[in-house]
Design a protein around this motif. Structure first.
Motif, PDB file in Angstrom:
ATOM      1  N   TYR A  83      45.258  38.518  35.564  1.00 26.89           N
ATOM      2  CA  TYR A  83      44.865  38.286  36.949  1.00 26.89           C
ATOM      3  C   TYR A  83      43.379  38.581  37.172  1.00 26.89           C
ATOM      4  CZ  TYR A  83      45.259  38.529  42.078  1.00 26.89           C
ATOM      5  OH  TYR A  83      45.110  38.329  43.426  1.00 26.89           O
ATOM      6  N   VAL A  84      42.861  39.639  36.563  1.00 22.67           N
ATOM      7  CA  VAL A  84      41.470  40.033  36.809  1.00 22.67           C
ATOM      8  C   VAL A  84      40.507  39.533  35.733  1.00 22.67           C
ATOM      9  CG1 VAL A  84      42.169  42.091  38.073  1.00 22.67           C
ATOM     10  CG2 VAL A  84      41.707  42.249  35.621  1.00 22.67           C
ATOM     11  N   LEU A  99      47.053  42.139  43.837  1.00 19.10           N
ATOM     12  CA  LEU A  99      46.607  42.909  42.684  1.00 19.10           C
ATOM     13  C   LEU A  99      47.378  44.217  42.585  1.00 19.10           C
ATOM     14  CD1 LEU A  99      44.633  43.405  40.344  1.00 19.10           C
ATOM     15  CD2 LEU A  99      42.974  44.220  42.018  1.00 19.10           C
ATOM     16  N   TRP A 100      47.582  44.877  43.728  1.00 23.29           N
ATOM     17  CA  TRP A 100      48.327  46.142  43.723  1.00 23.29           C
ATOM     18  C   TRP A 100      49.726  45.947  43.144  1.00 23.29           C
ATOM     19  CZ3 TRP A 100      47.391  48.334  49.363  1.00 23.29           C
ATOM     20  CH2 TRP A 100      46.006  48.514  49.550  1.00 23.29           C
ATOM     21  N   ALA A 101      50.352  44.801  43.491  1.00 26.38           N
ATOM     22  CA  ALA A 101      51.737  44.568  43.068  1.00 26.38           C
ATOM     23  C   ALA A 101      51.868  44.431  41.556  1.00 26.38           C
ATOM     24  CB  ALA A 101      52.278  43.313  43.756  1.00 26.38           C
ATOM     25  N   SER A 138      45.510  52.983  38.220  1.00 25.60           N
ATOM     26  CA  SER A 138      45.610  53.306  39.650  1.00 25.60           C
ATOM     27  C   SER A 138      44.268  53.119  40.364  1.00 25.60           C
ATOM     28  CB  SER A 138      46.082  54.744  39.835  1.00 25.60           C
ATOM     29  OG  SER A 138      45.139  55.658  39.276  1.00 25.60           O
ATOM     30  N   LEU A 139      43.189  53.004  39.596  1.00 26.69           N
ATOM     31  CA  LEU A 139      41.875  52.851  40.208  1.00 26.69           C
ATOM     32  C   LEU A 139      41.730  51.511  40.923  1.00 26.69           C
ATOM     33  CD1 LEU A 139      39.213  54.485  40.339  1.00 26.69           C
ATOM     34  CD2 LEU A 139      38.451  53.218  38.323  1.00 26.69           C
ATOM     35  N   PHE A 140      42.457  50.482  40.443  1.00 24.90           N
ATOM     36  CA  PHE A 140      42.312  49.149  41.030  1.00 24.90           C
ATOM     37  C   PHE A 140      42.636  49.142  42.516  1.00 24.90           C
ATOM     38  CE2 PHE A 140      42.760  47.695  36.556  1.00 24.90           C
ATOM     39  CZ  PHE A 140      41.638  46.899  36.492  1.00 24.90           C
ATOM     40  N   ARG A 150      50.988  45.483  32.675  1.00 28.46           N
ATOM     41  CA  ARG A 150      49.691  45.467  32.014  1.00 28.46           C
ATOM     42  C   ARG A 150      49.203  44.055  31.724  1.00 28.46           C
ATOM     43  NH1 ARG A 150      48.719  47.745  25.878  1.00 28.46           N
ATOM     44  NH2 ARG A 150      46.438  47.535  25.821  1.00 28.46           N
ATOM     45  N   ALA A 151      50.066  43.225  31.160  1.00 29.29           N
ATOM     46  CA  ALA A 151      49.659  41.885  30.754  1.00 29.29           C
ATOM     47  C   ALA A 151      49.307  41.021  31.960  1.00 29.29           C
ATOM     48  CB  ALA A 151      50.766  41.228  29.930  1.00 29.29           C
ATOM     49  N   LYS A 152      50.155  41.054  32.995  1.00 37.00           N
ATOM     50  CA  LYS A 152      49.907  40.206  34.164  1.00 37.00           C
ATOM     51  C   LYS A 152      48.682  40.658  34.943  1.00 37.00           C
ATOM     52  CE  LYS A 152      54.545  38.376  35.026  1.00 37.00           C
ATOM     53  NZ  LYS A 152      55.654  38.258  36.017  1.00 37.00           N
ATOM     54  N   LEU A 153      48.516  41.968  35.081  1.00 38.15           N
ATOM     55  CA  LEU A 153      47.359  42.465  35.826  1.00 38.15           C
ATOM     56  C   LEU A 153      46.066  42.057  35.125  1.00 38.15           C
ATOM     57  CD1 LEU A 153      46.813  45.748  37.665  1.00 38.15           C
ATOM     58  CD2 LEU A 153      45.177  45.153  35.885  1.00 38.15           C
TER      59      LEU A 153
END
Length: 791
Positions: free
Chosen positions: A154-155, A141-143, A130-132, A148-151
């Motif tokens: 992404y970063v 990014l919020w979406a 939730s910190l992101f 876990r894997a996609k986020l």
């Protein structure tokens, strides 16, 4: 702050494995410049107190953001996640911030969070995902927060050499961090900034020491041009003695306008001294003259004021010397050649060993208070004033053809080295040398060339008491040394004490650094930086091969001049400023405040022409073709000695630093080719700590990037920029360099007036590309937003 580190963060760090470095080490900040040592320790991001990208002000801004996060995040979550927040915020201070935020490529948007190593992200996601949303305004990014894997794809950064926190323990990245970068063969990787171009064999660049920070560039044909600190050149020459100067269009002709020096008390004395060749028929000589600056125009010499101080007959057309310098003692030093031909055949032992001849010498004279009486006087401590068989002007002897000498300013703090006199002395057919010139010493020619005997009978004469050079190199490396300077500038602390010089024929840039304990000098070749080492805005990594001369400006920064065609009539000469991409001085430390100069001539703005060459290797030294006539200041070619190992080329990285794997959000292409921006393109450069959408406006016009002056900068012009960058709204037009000064770039636009509907700033009314009457302290900026600021 150490207590904020979470167990998860410590565990992630302990799992890091060192990986081989695939790309060139390239520390770079978010302002596209090298890192620095903060002038005072950082309180928040203390881990970057020794070296990084944050000043105390930027560090305080990050601390305020950290406090604002703590106020917004649930207390229970914050207790677990504060260490992650500290980690991520402080990466703006990392010396590799540009890699972590994808700032290397100005055509791609900055990341809103630094590029993470995937296992670190996966660990963080478990408890602190939730910190992101509090760290980033990126709704995409919020979406992904629940996946876990996609986020984490992404970063993450594809290149694990640079992702956080792997880069913290990568020995290849950190072992020499903040030092001058050397490639695998020890070749120092530096970069260049183009300063002036279109010059005809620029033989000298000097400053007047009057606080104006102007520099004056002499062409071999006999013209001297005045340049202002912003790089613009006055259309009217400062000095024009081209009708009197003896030279020719032949490549390699050593005659011409050769030297220039301003009186050390120039603001009061308003005098300067020049060294040039003259001739009538087959009779040739060198002339040292004094001029005064015009009473009506401080950017023009009064040509009627010429007084001939000294003339020396030249028996041949080569080996003409040409350097003029004022020492810290206030005396004028004159460096003459041995008279030409080969082997100094004049007299029993040659001109250089003959104390009664002025050729082949370093001369020292006093030109102060010469308005009445003799044109010059002999300093009372000249070494041979009491020798009836010597000319009293002689300061040192045994010189073949010293080409470019310099006095060391001394260490900026300790003053160590101040007053040392360095000279490059061109050799005969085997060796080139660098000498430290001292009062009354004999530098060996023609008995000795470099460390070896040239005239064996004369060399065996122990009464010579000659001084060996501090460095000599064989003709395998180059055939015509060009003496340089010891760097004592402010902008690049790592270069302090490094003597940088070159070779006219081979195009090599070289350096020497003294071991203060042993007095020995260590040699390193200088290469242009490989990979992205020189990929800073406004920098280049290549130069023309015939290195004619070196120079330092009033602030002590280092330059050199070279040309592609060594002819006095070929306008192929360029002036380059030497840049260290590994470290800079703290922001604000090296600011100059030039004294105002009244300009009467029209100004010609500087337009860079040289381009950055994208390569994965250290740029090899340029190959110089032989001039069509005998090379300037060179000598007959010798049989090469045993070969010296040259820097080998390094393997090509498989991907650029900061590149991404497929599946993540793409930020530009992975290939090394970067398409040129379109005319009128804009970009924002923002100090670290600021959110996207705000920053200094830079525009692309005429083939290069530049800044915009804020004289007529308003909300309508800001609207044009923000819309062009993809923002729906312009919140504010920022003025007076609120987001920093783009000193490395030209000012391209001034008096910009827009209706607000134009596609780019070039369609707005303006003073003309490159035409302005402002400075970088007026660089314009914008604050853009995707949301209507009135809602």
């Amino acid at each position: 702050m150490a207590g904020l580190r979470t167990a998860a963060g410590i565990r992630a760090a302990s799992l890091l494995a060192l990986r081989p470095l695939l790309a060139a080490t390239h520390p770079q900040c978010l302002d596209f410049r090298p890192p620095f040592r903060p002038p005072q320790p950082l309180r928040f991001c203390a881990q970057y107190s020794a070296f990084g990208c944050c000043t105390a002000e930027q560090d305080a801004a990050l601390a305020r953001r950290f406090g604002a996060l703590a106020a917004r995040v649930d207390a229970a979550v914050w207790a677990t996640c504060a260490g992650y927040a500290l980690d991520l915020l402080c990466q703006e201070c990392s010396p590799y911030a540009a890699h972590l935020y994808d700032a290397e490529d100005p055509a791609t948007p900055l990341r809103t969070v630094p590029g993470l190593c995937e296992d670190y992200c996966l660990d963080m996601w478990q408890t602190c995902r939730s910190l992101f949303r509090h760290l980033s305004p990126d709704r995409e990014l919020w979406a992904l927060e629940g996946n876990r894997a996609k986020l984490c794809r992404y970063v993450s950064l594809d290149d694990t050499d640079y992702c956080f926190p792997y880069l913290l323990v990568n020995e290849n990245l950190n072992s020499n961090l903040g030092r001058v970068v050397a490639d695998a063969k020890g070749c120092l990787q530096l970069c260049l900034e183009e300063v002036a171009n279109g010059l005809r064999n620029p033989v000298a660049m000097v400053h007047a020491g009057d606080g104006s920070h102007r520099f004056f560039v002499a062409e071999q044909v006999g013209l001297v041009w005045a340049y202002l600190p912003d790089g613009s050149r006055l259309e009217k020459p400062f000095l024009n003695v081209s009708q009197a100067v003896l030279t020719s269009p032949w490549e390699g002709d050593e005659r011409g306008f050769l030297g220039l020096a301003f009186h050390p008390r120039f603001p009061h004395a308003r005098k300067l001294y020049v060294y040039y060749s003259v001739g009538v028929g087959f009779h040739e000589w060198i002339r040292i003259s004094e001029f005064k600056v015009s009473e009506d125009d401080e950017n023009t010499v009064d040509h009627s004021s010429e007084r001939i101080i000294l003339e020396i007959e030249e028996p041949a057309s080569n080996h003409n010397g040409g350097q003029l310098l004022f020492g810290h003692d206030g005396y004028l030093y004159i460096f003459t050649g041995d008279g030409g031909m080969a082997g100094d055949p004049f007299g029993k032992f040659g001109n250089a060993q003959n104390k009664s001849a002025l050729l082949g010498k370093v001369l020292r004279i006093d030109v102060d208070r010469n308005e009445r009486g003799p044109l010059y006087r002999i300093p009372p401590d000249n070494p041979f004033v009491d020798d009836p068989g010597a000319r009293p002007e002689v300061y040192a002897l045994g010189v073949r053809n010293m080409w470019r000498c310099s006095f060391d300013r001394g260490d900026p703090v300790s003053r160590a080295g101040r007053g040392r006199l360095f000279c490059g002395d061109v050799g005969q057919n085997k060796f080139e040398e660098v000498d430290l010139v001292e009062r009354g010493r004999n530098y060996g020619w023609r008995a000795r060339e470099g460390f070896e005997c040239y005239d064996r009978k004369l060399c065996a004469n122990s009464s010579l008491d000659d001084v060996l050079p501090i460095f000599a190199y064989p003709h395998k490396l180059g055939k015509s040394v060009t003496g340089g300077y010891v760097y004592r500038g402010c902008e690049y602390p790592n270069l302090n004490g490094l003597y940088i010089f070159g070779d006219f024929m081979s195009g090599r840039l070289m350096s020497l650094r003294e071991n203060p304990e042993t007095g020995h000098w260590k040699y390193s070749e200088v290469c242009m930086g490989r990979g992205q080492t020189c990929a800073f805005p406004g920098l280049i990594n290549n130069y023309y091969p015939h290195i004619i001369s070196f120079a330092e400006d009033e602030a002590g920064e280092l330059y050199f001049m070279s040309t592609g065609v060594p002819s006095a009539t070929a306008a192929r000469g360029v002036i380059y400023k030497v840049i260290d991409p590994s470290r800079r001085a703290p922001p604000g430390k090296c600011q100059i405040h030039p004294a105002q100069v009244k300009v009467k001539s029209r100004l010609i703005p500087f337009v860079p022409k040289e381009k950055f060459i994208r390569t994965t290797e250290s740029t090899p030294r340029p190959t110089a073709r032989a001039p069509t006539k005998a090379p300037r200041r060179s000598s007959p070619t010798a049989v090469p000695l045993a070969p010296t190992r040259l820097p080998a080329r390094l393997p090509r990285p498989t991907r650029r630093p900061g590149g991404r794997r497929g599946g993540g959000r793409q930020r530009g292409r992975l290939s090394t080719a970067v398409p040129a921006p379109q005319n009128g393109a804009v970009r924002l450069v923002r100090p670290s700590g600021l959110s996207p959408g705000r920053g200094r406006v830079e525009v692309f016009a005429g083939g290069h990037w530049g800044t915009v002056c804020d004289d007529a900068w308003d909300a309508k012009a800001a609207t044009v920029v923000c819309r062009q960058l993809g923002f729906a709204h312009a919140v504010r037009a920022a003025k007076r360099a609120e987001f920093g000064e783009g000193r490395a770039l030209p000012i391209l636009l001034d008096d910009v007036r827009c209706a607000g509907s134009e596609r780019n700033l070039l369609e707005c009314a303006h003073a003309g590309v490159g035409t302005h009457n402002c400075g970088h302290q007026e660089d314009a900026g914008v604050v853009c937003s995707h949301q209507d600021p009135d809602l």
